[in-house]
Design a protein around this motif. Structure first.
Motif, mmCIF file in Angstrom:
data_model
loop_
_atom_site.group_PDB
_atom_site.id
_atom_site.type_symbol
_atom_site.label_atom_id
_atom_site.label_comp_id
_atom_site.label_asym_id
_atom_site.label_seq_id
_atom_site.Cartn_x
_atom_site.Cartn_y
_atom_site.Cartn_z
ATOM 1 N N LYS A 245 -11.911 4.307 -21.667
ATOM 2 C CA LYS A 245 -12.183 2.989 -21.095
ATOM 3 C C LYS A 245 -13.568 2.957 -20.451
ATOM 4 N N THR A 249 -16.771 0.744 -21.576
ATOM 5 C CA THR A 249 -17.355 -0.153 -20.573
ATOM 6 C C THR A 249 -18.865 0.019 -20.483
ATOM 7 N N THR A 250 -19.329 1.253 -20.468
ATOM 8 C CA THR A 250 -20.769 1.496 -20.304
ATOM 9 C C THR A 250 -21.586 0.913 -21.453
ATOM 10 N N LYS A 252 -21.248 -1.924 -22.587
ATOM 11 C CA LYS A 252 -21.414 -3.356 -22.335
ATOM 12 C C LYS A 252 -22.193 -3.631 -21.042
ATOM 13 N N THR A 262 -20.112 2.407 -12.826
ATOM 14 C CA THR A 262 -19.175 3.522 -13.001
ATOM 15 C C THR A 262 -18.805 4.153 -11.654
ATOM 16 N N TYR A 292 -20.840 -9.425 -14.973
ATOM 17 C CA TYR A 292 -20.127 -8.911 -16.152
ATOM 18 C C TYR A 292 -18.671 -9.397 -16.155
ATOM 19 N N VAL A 295 -16.244 -7.675 -18.715
ATOM 20 C CA VAL A 295 -15.897 -6.301 -18.352
ATOM 21 C C VAL A 295 -14.812 -6.312 -17.275
ATOM 22 N N SER A 298 -11.507 -7.380 -18.741
ATOM 23 C CA SER A 298 -10.944 -6.315 -19.570
ATOM 24 C C SER A 298 -10.213 -5.279 -18.716
ATOM 25 N N TRP A 299 -10.811 -4.891 -17.597
ATOM 26 C CA TRP A 299 -10.162 -3.941 -16.697
ATOM 27 C C TRP A 299 -8.946 -4.557 -16.023
#
Length: 319
Positions: A245, A249-250, A252, A262, A292, A295, A298-299
């Motif tokens: 994951k 993520t990174t 994007k 992060t 973002y 992002v 998504s999380w």
């Protein structure tokens, strides 16, 4: 911790298991090769076996530091699996993994053995080594599985395999942790592109072989995989792999923001409790949602399966 270091930590245990598997089977082949060298090829020579020596061999799955190579006192025997001073033999390990996949025929095993031994050994030796390898493969494939695993890791990795030609194929690797904490390779499966249908077939097959219960399934966010897993093991919990994951993520995030994003996410999945993790995620959302939003969404959508491990006792959470 950087993303690349985190990935290495995640993959290290699985690579070690695969590497030990390759090592064990290379040593099986060399022992049979040694035996046939003196019994079939050179019966005129006295077999004064002198134990073995250790050497290094680099494989697709990492470096084998202590590969045990048999030797005789007079130095007559020299394995044909690799040259005396060769340190890298990537395809050898890949082919062993492929052979232990169901569907690899006796003829294909024989072709593999002939390719590496045929120029130096007789047809009788090639046949003897093939038979030993075939029986070993058969026993491994048909061995009874544990009825219950505490954790089942599902991981797919692409490697280039030599069949009629060279092409990339996925190796599906299933690693289990038994109820007493022992890690073991449950099975390998090779072929095609990784997808949830392939994983479902694998899981159904494992259940038919006796693997009836799983407490926790750990895998990445491959579309459809969670649903496929829950169809076969509906009572199991699911832990989405945080490493995968983070890696996704990174991709994007702007490079200038990656370290900060992060670092903020680490506060979420390194929290001591689930409530603490949810509070940290609220802060993360407030900080990054404007920049973002996809992002963050998504999380948020996957947070429950990303934090499953926090429902477990602290002593086993790191695992």
């Amino acid at each position: 911790m950087s993303n690349s270091i985190t990935e290495n930590v995640f993959s290290k245990q699985i690579e070690e298991l695969v590497r030990d598997f390759v090592k064990s089977n290379l040593e099986t082949m060399m022992r049979e090769e040694f035996k046939n060298y003196f019994e079939v090829e050179r019966p005129d020579l006295k077999n004064s076996k002198n134990g073995s020596y250790e050497r290094i061999l680099d494989t697709r799955f990492g470096r084998i530091e202590d590969l045990s190579v048999p030797r005789d006192r007079e130095g007559h025997f020299q394995t044909c699996l690799f040259d005396p001073y060769q340190r890298r033999e990537r395809w050898l390990g890949e082919t062993i993994i492929t052979m232990y996949n169901k569907g690899f025929s006796t003829r294909e095993i024989g072709s593999f053995v002939e390719r590496i031994l045929g120029d130096s050994y007789s047809a009788a030796t090639v046949s003897n080594v093939t038979n030993v390898l075939f029986e070993d493969i058969k026993q491994w494939q048909e061995r009874p599985l544990n009825k219950r695993y505490s954790v089942l890791f599902l991981d797919g990795t692409y490697i280039k395999l030599r069949r009629q030609d060279v092409d990339s194929e996925v190796v599906y690797i299933v690693v289990g942790i038994t109820e007493d904490g022992h890690k073991e390779i449950v099975d390998f499966f090779v072929g095609g592109n990784e997808n949830s249908y392939g994983w479902k077939d694998i899981l159904v097959g494992l259940k038919k072989r006796g693997l009836e219960e799983v407490l926790l399934g750990v895998f990445d966010g491959l579309p459809g995989l969670e649903g496929a897993f829950k169809e076969v093991y509906p009572k199991a919990d699911v832990q989405r792999c945080i490493v995968h994951k983070i890696r996704n993520t990174t991709k994007k995030i702007r490079k200038s923001d990656q370290k900060k994003v992060t670092s903020d996410l680490k506060k979420v999945y390194r929290a001591n409790t689930k409530n603490e993790a949810l509070e940290e995620f609220k802060t993360f959302k407030e900080t990054w949602n404007t920049i973002y939003p996809k992002v963050v969404t998504s999380w948020e959508e996957e947070l429950s399966v990303l934090l499953t491990f926090l429902d477990y006792p602290k002593v086993i959470q790191p695992m």
